[in-house]
Design a protein around this motif. Structure first.
Motif, PDB file in Angstrom:
ATOM      1  N   VAL A   1       0.850  -1.189   0.000  1.00  0.00           N
ATOM      2  CA  VAL A   1       0.000   0.000   0.000  1.00  0.00           C
ATOM      3  C   VAL A   1       0.884   1.237   0.000  1.00  0.00           C
ATOM      4  O   VAL A   1       1.803   1.351   0.808  1.00  0.00           O
ATOM      5  CB  VAL A   1      -0.916  -0.003   1.246  1.00  0.00           C
ATOM      6  CG1 VAL A   1      -1.769   1.248   1.265  1.00  0.00           C
ATOM      7  CG2 VAL A   1      -1.781  -1.247   1.271  1.00  0.00           C
ATOM      8  N   ASP A   2       0.596   2.144  -0.912  1.00  0.00           N
ATOM      9  CA  ASP A   2       1.308   3.414  -0.973  1.00  0.00           C
ATOM     10  C   ASP A   2       0.686   4.356   0.050  1.00  0.00           C
ATOM     11  O   ASP A   2      -0.475   4.741  -0.089  1.00  0.00           O
ATOM     12  CB  ASP A   2       1.196   4.006  -2.379  1.00  0.00           C
ATOM     13  CG  ASP A   2       1.925   5.321  -2.535  1.00  0.00           C
ATOM     14  OD1 ASP A   2       2.586   5.761  -1.564  1.00  0.00           O
ATOM     15  OD2 ASP A   2       1.839   5.916  -3.624  1.00  0.00           O
ATOM     16  N   PRO A   3       1.418   4.770   1.094  1.00  0.00           N
ATOM     17  CA  PRO A   3       0.823   5.620   2.130  1.00  0.00           C
ATOM     18  C   PRO A   3       0.474   7.027   1.644  1.00  0.00           C
ATOM     19  O   PRO A   3      -0.300   7.723   2.287  1.00  0.00           O
ATOM     20  CB  PRO A   3       1.897   5.665   3.217  1.00  0.00           C
ATOM     21  CG  PRO A   3       3.162   5.358   2.511  1.00  0.00           C
ATOM     22  CD  PRO A   3       2.801   4.448   1.376  1.00  0.00           C
ATOM     23  N   THR A   4       1.013   7.445   0.507  1.00  0.00           N
ATOM     24  CA  THR A   4       0.723   8.788   0.000  1.00  0.00           C
ATOM     25  C   THR A   4      -0.456   8.808  -0.970  1.00  0.00           C
ATOM     26  O   THR A   4      -0.884   9.872  -1.390  1.00  0.00           O
ATOM     27  CB  THR A   4       1.948   9.375  -0.722  1.00  0.00           C
ATOM     28  OG1 THR A   4       2.268   8.544  -1.847  1.00  0.00           O
ATOM     29  CG2 THR A   4       3.138   9.449   0.223  1.00  0.00           C
ATOM     30  N   ARG A   5      -0.969   7.635  -1.314  1.00  0.00           N
ATOM     31  CA  ARG A   5      -2.073   7.551  -2.264  1.00  0.00           C
ATOM     32  C   ARG A   5      -3.395   7.853  -1.565  1.00  0.00           C
ATOM     33  O   ARG A   5      -3.623   7.422  -0.446  1.00  0.00           O
ATOM     34  CB  ARG A   5      -2.116   6.150  -2.856  1.00  0.00           C
ATOM     35  CG  ARG A   5      -3.109   6.000  -3.956  1.00  0.00           C
ATOM     36  CD  ARG A   5      -3.011   4.658  -4.582  1.00  0.00           C
ATOM     37  NE  ARG A   5      -3.915   4.623  -5.718  1.00  0.00           N
ATOM     38  CZ  ARG A   5      -3.939   3.677  -6.608  1.00  0.00           C
ATOM     39  NH1 ARG A   5      -3.109   2.671  -6.503  1.00  0.00           N
ATOM     40  NH2 ARG A   5      -4.772   3.718  -7.591  1.00  0.00           N
ATOM     41  N   PRO A   6      -4.299   8.612  -2.214  1.00  0.00           N
ATOM     42  CA  PRO A   6      -5.605   8.884  -1.606  1.00  0.00           C
ATOM     43  C   PRO A   6      -6.360   7.591  -1.367  1.00  0.00           C
ATOM     44  O   PRO A   6      -6.142   6.603  -2.060  1.00  0.00           O
ATOM     45  CB  PRO A   6      -6.317   9.737  -2.657  1.00  0.00           C
ATOM     46  CG  PRO A   6      -5.261  10.230  -3.559  1.00  0.00           C
ATOM     47  CD  PRO A   6      -4.126   9.253  -3.503  1.00  0.00           C
ATOM     48  N   PRO A   7      -7.247   7.575  -0.388  1.00  0.00           N
ATOM     49  CA  PRO A   7      -7.995   6.346  -0.105  1.00  0.00           C
ATOM     50  C   PRO A   7      -8.840   5.922  -1.289  1.00  0.00           C
ATOM     51  O   PRO A   7      -9.393   6.757  -2.004  1.00  0.00           O
ATOM     52  CB  PRO A   7      -8.854   6.711   1.099  1.00  0.00           C
ATOM     53  CG  PRO A   7      -8.843   8.181   1.175  1.00  0.00           C
ATOM     54  CD  PRO A   7      -7.616   8.670   0.476  1.00  0.00           C
ATOM     55  N   MET A   8      -8.929   4.612  -1.482  1.00  0.00           N
ATOM     56  CA  MET A   8      -9.723   4.065  -2.579  1.00  0.00           C
ATOM     57  C   MET A   8     -11.187   4.056  -2.165  1.00  0.00           C
ATOM     58  O   MET A   8     -11.531   3.681  -1.055  1.00  0.00           O
ATOM     59  CB  MET A   8      -9.283   2.637  -2.907  1.00  0.00           C
ATOM     60  CG  MET A   8      -7.839   2.543  -3.384  1.00  0.00           C
ATOM     61  SD  MET A   8      -7.596   3.311  -4.981  1.00  0.00           S
ATOM     62  CE  MET A   8      -8.395   2.146  -6.019  1.00  0.00           C
ATOM     63  N   ILE A   9     -12.051   4.470  -3.083  1.00  0.00           N
ATOM     64  CA  ILE A   9     -13.483   4.457  -2.836  1.00  0.00           C
ATOM     65  C   ILE A   9     -14.100   3.534  -3.872  1.00  0.00           C
ATOM     66  O   ILE A   9     -13.850   3.681  -5.067  1.00  0.00           O
ATOM     67  CB  ILE A   9     -14.077   5.874  -2.937  1.00  0.00           C
ATOM     68  CG1 ILE A   9     -13.432   6.769  -1.891  1.00  0.00           C
ATOM     69  CG2 ILE A   9     -15.571   5.840  -2.784  1.00  0.00           C
ATOM     70  CD1 ILE A   9     -13.835   8.215  -2.015  1.00  0.00           C
TER      71      ILE A   9
END
Length: 123
Positions: free
Chosen positions: A24-32
């Motif tokens: 998981v990329d911690p800088t990526r926005p949460p997936m919806i």
């Protein structure tokens, strides 16, 4: 001996691989999930402030993709003021303030003691 060592190494490697899961990329926005979000209801309503440009000679803002200058028109509103992070729209019956980052208001930080700074303690 070699066979036991090989089995042991394979067991450790497979256990580590099974526990690893997806990275998981911690800088990526949460997936919806696309099914759980109605695209029409998730879109913001009304004008959205996207950018502000302030120079000594002019003040320009980008509102919902349209570039407007201070004193200019955006739809049926007049751009009354352009600040560092906000724009004041003046309609005939009301005023509306748009912010670059919704829900965040900028305020000045006051430091009373000159020995404290943002760069740590002085020695």
């Amino acid at each position: 001996m070699k066979r036991t060592l090989l089995v042991l190494l394979l067991g450790i490697a497979s256990a580590a691989f099974a526990q690893r899961g997806a990275l998981v990329d911690p800088t990526r926005p949460p997936m919806i999930a696309a099914e759980s979000v109605d695209t029409e209801s998730s879109r913001p309503t009304g004008p959205q402030l996207q950018s502000v440009l302030i120079s000594p000679g002019r003040r320009v803002a980008v509102i919902s993709g349209s570039t407007v200058v201070q004193g200019g028109k955006y739809g049926n509103a007049t751009v009354a003021a352009i600040g560092e992070g906000s724009v004041l729209l003046r309609y005939a019956d009301r005023n509306e303030t748009l912010h670059l980052i919704s829900g965040v208001l900028k305020r000045e930080r006051r430091i009373d003691d000159p020995t404290h700074s943002d760069k740590g303690t002085t020695r």
